[in-house]
Design a protein around this motif. Structure first.
Motif, mmCIF file in Angstrom:
data_model
loop_
_atom_site.group_PDB
_atom_site.id
_atom_site.type_symbol
_atom_site.label_atom_id
_atom_site.label_comp_id
_atom_site.label_asym_id
_atom_site.label_seq_id
_atom_site.Cartn_x
_atom_site.Cartn_y
_atom_site.Cartn_z
ATOM 1 N N ALA A 87 0.830 -1.214 0.000
ATOM 2 C CA ALA A 87 0.000 0.000 0.000
ATOM 3 C C ALA A 87 0.861 1.259 0.000
ATOM 4 C CB ALA A 87 -0.915 -0.002 1.222
ATOM 5 N N THR A 88 0.533 2.180 -0.902
ATOM 6 C CA THR A 88 1.336 3.395 -1.053
ATOM 7 C C THR A 88 0.564 4.672 -0.732
ATOM 8 O OG1 THR A 88 0.794 3.583 -3.405
ATOM 9 C CG2 THR A 88 2.758 2.295 -2.831
ATOM 10 N N THR A 89 -0.641 4.541 -0.175
ATOM 11 C CA THR A 89 -1.405 5.728 0.205
ATOM 12 C C THR A 89 -1.956 5.558 1.618
ATOM 13 O OG1 THR A 89 -3.557 4.948 -0.594
ATOM 14 C CG2 THR A 89 -2.141 6.100 -2.185
ATOM 15 N N LEU A 90 -2.216 6.664 2.269
ATOM 16 C CA LEU A 90 -2.833 6.626 3.596
ATOM 17 C C LEU A 90 -4.217 6.005 3.504
ATOM 18 C CD1 LEU A 90 -3.209 7.293 6.566
ATOM 19 C CD2 LEU A 90 -3.575 9.693 5.940
ATOM 20 N N LEU A 91 -4.942 6.280 2.431
ATOM 21 C CA LEU A 91 -6.281 5.716 2.263
ATOM 22 C C LEU A 91 -6.225 4.191 2.195
ATOM 23 C CD1 LEU A 91 -9.292 6.369 1.877
ATOM 24 C CD2 LEU A 91 -8.871 6.357 -0.578
ATOM 25 N N ALA A 92 -5.296 3.670 1.414
ATOM 26 C CA ALA A 92 -5.157 2.212 1.309
ATOM 27 C C ALA A 92 -4.716 1.617 2.636
ATOM 28 C CB ALA A 92 -4.153 1.853 0.214
ATOM 29 N N ALA A 93 -3.813 2.306 3.330
ATOM 30 C CA ALA A 93 -3.338 1.815 4.618
ATOM 31 C C ALA A 93 -4.464 1.764 5.641
ATOM 32 C CB ALA A 93 -2.211 2.709 5.128
ATOM 33 N N ALA A 94 -5.366 2.739 5.570
ATOM 34 C CA ALA A 94 -6.453 2.805 6.544
ATOM 35 C C ALA A 94 -7.602 1.880 6.202
ATOM 36 C CB ALA A 94 -6.975 4.249 6.628
ATOM 37 N N ASP A 95 -7.752 1.558 4.918
ATOM 38 C CA ASP A 95 -8.988 0.890 4.525
ATOM 39 C C ASP A 95 -8.797 -0.232 3.519
ATOM 40 O OD1 ASP A 95 -11.835 0.546 4.388
ATOM 41 O OD2 ASP A 95 -11.839 1.677 2.528
ATOM 42 N N ALA A 97 -9.788 10.765 6.090
ATOM 43 C CA ALA A 97 -11.234 10.589 6.290
ATOM 44 C C ALA A 97 -11.542 9.200 6.838
ATOM 45 C CB ALA A 97 -11.988 10.824 4.983
ATOM 46 N N GLU A 98 -10.904 8.164 6.305
ATOM 47 C CA GLU A 98 -11.134 6.810 6.803
ATOM 48 C C GLU A 98 -10.602 6.657 8.226
ATOM 49 O OE1 GLU A 98 -12.822 4.336 5.682
ATOM 50 O OE2 GLU A 98 -13.108 4.660 3.536
#
Length: 370
Positions: free
Chosen positions: A134-142, A189-190
Motif C-alpha cells: 500500500a502506497t497511500t494513507l487511504l489504502a493503509a487505513a482501509d 477521512a477513513e
C-alpha cells in the motif's frame, strides 16, 4: 433417481501479517525469498499509471535482480478505472504473458489498485495468492486491510467482487511523502471514521496531532497506521463476511459513495466520505444519539484535516438522493444507515444489527440542508 452427498467441510486459515514501516521494498523481497508465497517464482506486479514510476518499477527491478520472472501490468490511475473492463484487460494481458496458476500477484498502489488486483487474484486461475504493498494513507487505513475486493459498475459501487485475503500487507509510510496534500487529507477521512466508530482516544489524538499527520511526521503516522489496523482487525475478525458488525465500517458511506459517483469522481473517495460523515452525524444528532458538542467536534476535525464538510454546488441534490438506493446496505428497496453513538461507538439497533431504516424524506432533508 438418487442423491449423492458431496461432503466438503474444510478449515481455512486466512491469517496474515501487516508490516508497518518506512521503505519496505527490501523487506518485501526478503520475505519472498524466505518463502512468503512458497516456491512461486513468477510474479505479476499490478499498479496504476501514477504509482508505476514512483514505486512499482523499483519493486519490479528488485524482483528481477533477485532472480524472479516478473511483469508489470499498468492501468490508468483513478476510481474510474475500477471496472470489469479494466479487470478483463489485466487478465488478458496476464494470459498473453503466459501466467497460469503458479504465479503470485503483487498490488502496488492505493485503494483502487488493491481492490482491483485482489479481485483479479481471487478469480485468475480460480485463485492465486496476492500481496498488497500500500502506497497511500487511504489504502493503509482501509482498502488494503480486510480482504474486500471489488469493482464498480454504472449501477452500483463495490457490489461485484469477493472476499479474498492477501498473503501479507505492507504499509510503507515513506510513500506518503510523495502524495499530494489532497490525497493525505482524503486518507485521513477513513482514519477519522475509524475513530468515530471505535476509539474516542484516537479521535482525541487526531484532534491534538492533525498538523503533524498532515506533515507526515514519523511517530504520528506510525501511530495512526497501527490504530487503523487494530480497529479494522477487531471488526473484521468478528465478521469477515459482513453479516452484521462489519457494516459499521460503512459509517458515512451511504451518502459518501453516492456523492463520489454523482460528482463523476471530481471528489476523491475520502473527500466524498467526509461529506457522508457530516450527513451521518447530522442524522445521529437528529435521532438523539449525539450531542451538539459531539456533532460539532466531528465537523471541526474534518475541517482541520482539510476535508470538505458541505456538498459542492455543482452536485445535483435530487440525483444524489436517487443514487443512495445503489448502496449495498439497501434492503427491500429501503435506505439503511449506520448511525454513530457519541464519539467512539455506533448504535446496535438490535442484537447484531448495526444499520437502521431511514425514510427518504429524512435523508433528503439532511442533504438539502448541506
Amino acid at each position: 433417481m438418487g442423491t449423492f452427498h458431496v461432503e466438503l467441510k474444510k478449515v481455512v486459515d486466512d491469517s496474515y501479517e501487516i508490516e508497518i514501516g518506512f521503505a519496505l521494498a527490501d523487506k518485501l523481497i526478503k520475505d519472498i525469498k524466505n518463502g512468503l508465497v512458497g516456491n512461486i517464482t513468477k510474479f505479476a506486479v499490478i499498479t496504476d499509471s501514477v504509482v508505476k514510476d514512483l514505486y512499482a518499477e523499483d519493486i519490479l527491478t528488485r524482483l528481477i535482480d533477485a532472480g524472479y520472472c516478473v511483469d508489470l501490468f499498468v492501468f490508468e490511475a483513478g476510481e474510474t478505472s475500477k471496472t470489469r473492463e479494466t479487470k478483463a484487460m489485466i487478465e488478458d494481458a496476464m494470459l498473453e504473458k503466459g501466467y497460469r496458476r503458479d504465479c503470485c500477484i503483487i498490488a502496488v498502489g492505493g485503494g483502487v489498485v488493491t481492490d482491483l488486483a485482489g479481485f483479479v487474484a481471487g478469480t485468475y486461475g480460480r485463485g492465486v495468492p496476492f500481496i498488497n504493498y500500500a502506497t497511500t494513507l487511504l489504502a493503509a487505513a482501509d482498502a488494503s486491510v480486510g480482504g474486500k475486493t471489488a469493482v464498480d459498475t454504472p449501477l452500483a459501487t463495490n457490489l461485484i467482487g469477493l472476499f479474498n485475503q492477501p498473503e501479507k500487507v505492507y504499509l510503507d509510510i515513506a510513500t506518503w511523502k510523495t502524495l499530494p496534500q489532497r490525497q493525505i487529507s482524503s486518507g485521513l477521512a477513513e482514519t477519522i471514521k475509524h475513530a468515530c466508530i471505535a476509539s474516542k482516544d484516537l479521535f482525541e489524538y487526531l484532534e491534538k496531532h492533525i498538523e503533524e499527520i498532515l506533515d507526515i511526521e514519523k511517530n504520528a503516522c506510525e501511530h495512526i497506521a497501527n490504530e487503523n489496523c487494530k480497529i479494522k482487525y477487531e471488526v473484521v475478525m468478528k465478521d469477515e463476511r459482513e453479516s452484521g458488525l462489519r457494516e459499521v465500517l460503512n459509517l458515512g458511506h451511504t451518502v459518501g459513495r453516492a456523492i463520489e459517483t454523482v460528482s463523476e469522481y471530481r471528489l476523491l473517495h475520502g473527500e466524498a466520505l467526509s461529506i457522508g460523515l457530516v450527513a451521518e452525524v447530522k442524522l445521529a444528532f437528529r435521532l438523539g444519539f449525539m450531542s451538539i458538542e459531539q456533532k460539532d467536534a466531528v465537523l471541526s476535525l474534518l475541517d482541520k484535516a482539510k476535508l470538505p464538510i458541505a456538498i459542492p454546488e455543482y452536485i445535483d441534490r435530487e440525483a444524489l438522493v436517487k443514487k443512495l438506493y445503489t448502496d449495498k446496505k439497501v434492503k427491500n428497496g429501503q435506505l439503511r444507515f449506520v448511525v454513530q453513538k457519541g464519539i467512539g461507538d455506533v448504535v446496535e439497533f438490535e442484537e447484531g444489527v448495526y444499520a437502521t431504516k431511514i425514510e427518504e424524506a429524512v435523508a433528503r432533508e439532511i442533504i438539502m440542508d448541506m
